[in-house]
Design a protein around this motif. Sequence first.
Motif, PDB file in Angstrom:
ATOM      1  N   TYR A  82      51.297  26.735  69.738  1.00 38.53           N
ATOM      2  CA  TYR A  82      51.855  26.761  68.392  1.00 38.53           C
ATOM      3  C   TYR A  82      52.421  28.147  68.096  1.00 38.53           C
ATOM      4  N   GLN A 105      48.396  27.624  61.151  1.00 45.14           N
ATOM      5  CA  GLN A 105      48.427  27.208  62.548  1.00 45.14           C
ATOM      6  C   GLN A 105      49.792  27.416  63.187  1.00 45.14           C
ATOM      7  N   LYS A 107      53.799  25.855  64.067  1.00 42.87           N
ATOM      8  CA  LYS A 107      54.381  24.587  64.508  1.00 42.87           C
ATOM      9  C   LYS A 107      54.275  24.468  66.021  1.00 42.87           C
ATOM     10  N   LEU A 108      54.134  23.214  66.466  1.00 44.48           N
ATOM     11  CA  LEU A 108      53.971  22.958  67.892  1.00 44.48           C
ATOM     12  C   LEU A 108      55.220  23.377  68.655  1.00 44.48           C
TER      13      LEU A 108
END
Length: 319
Positions: A82, A105, A107-108
């Motif tokens: 991520y 977190q 973004k992927l």
Amino acid sequence: MRKIYQYSALTLIAALSCVSSCKDEDRVIVPEWESGVHGLGEFAATTADVNFIKGDPSVDLTIDLLWNSIDHKNEVTKIDLYIAFNEAYTDPSGNPKTAKHGGDQGKLYSSMEGSTVPKDKAVTTFTISQNDVYALYKDDTYDYKEDGNQVPVWNNPDRPDRTTGDFKFVDGDAFQLKWVFTTADGRVFDKWGVSVCTEFPGANCSVNWAAVCSQTIKKPAGDWTINFVDSYGDGWNGAAIKVVVDGVGTDYTLDDGGEGKETVTVPDGTETLTFEYVSGDYDEEASFTIVSAKGNTIAKGGPSQAAGTLTLNLCKENE
């Protein structure tokens, strides 16, 4: 429901100390250390840059990542990467704020699964470019004025320096690469205790970088000005600014007095231009500014400037 596993190196050390040093009557049964994994990410030793270069999206970052099994039994079967993008801005009240595009977190960015997952302690190497991060966030909006209106990040009237071309990322932009490990027994490791992130040997929780100005002067030809100041008023006493033109260095200094100026003419056709500080007998008295041929102050230093190549502020110079 996904379980979050957190590990503390300090807890393990304390438990082992008690087992080895406590008296028999004081001993307690210590639970078996639960199996788990953690990771270590860092910039590759061969990479020349550890930040995005503002105005030069061709520069990629190269990162090495490995995972480590705590008990040498658990195996990672999937790695999710991520990228978080944090933008510094000023709110309507004049307070510094951070827009966390992608949340905590991020973004992927990519996934590795099956045979593409490296073995325990084996390094996998990959690159991240400005265009990669832009592709993740190009459609994002944010309420900068806190009035309920979402503004496109790449069409913000308060940041005309941010464009969809070479200047996708600018001053105040910061980034984090984070990883999530899925193991063969189905557990997911995406959060670790503070000790693992900052204290546990051979482990961390993210790789961090920012958008910075290039240190390469693209068009160096012209008249550059060095302004000298000596607080005692007796010159620089052996200190100097070394101007290096295509590898050939010339020292410029303040011979006497409290202030002075030198104009350095850099000829057409020059390919490289750098500046160095040469230490003298009384560096605590010496300070300076360097002004480019375009009129930008690209360096200032002293008193007690460290010797060596100067870090330049070329954000405006190379626009």
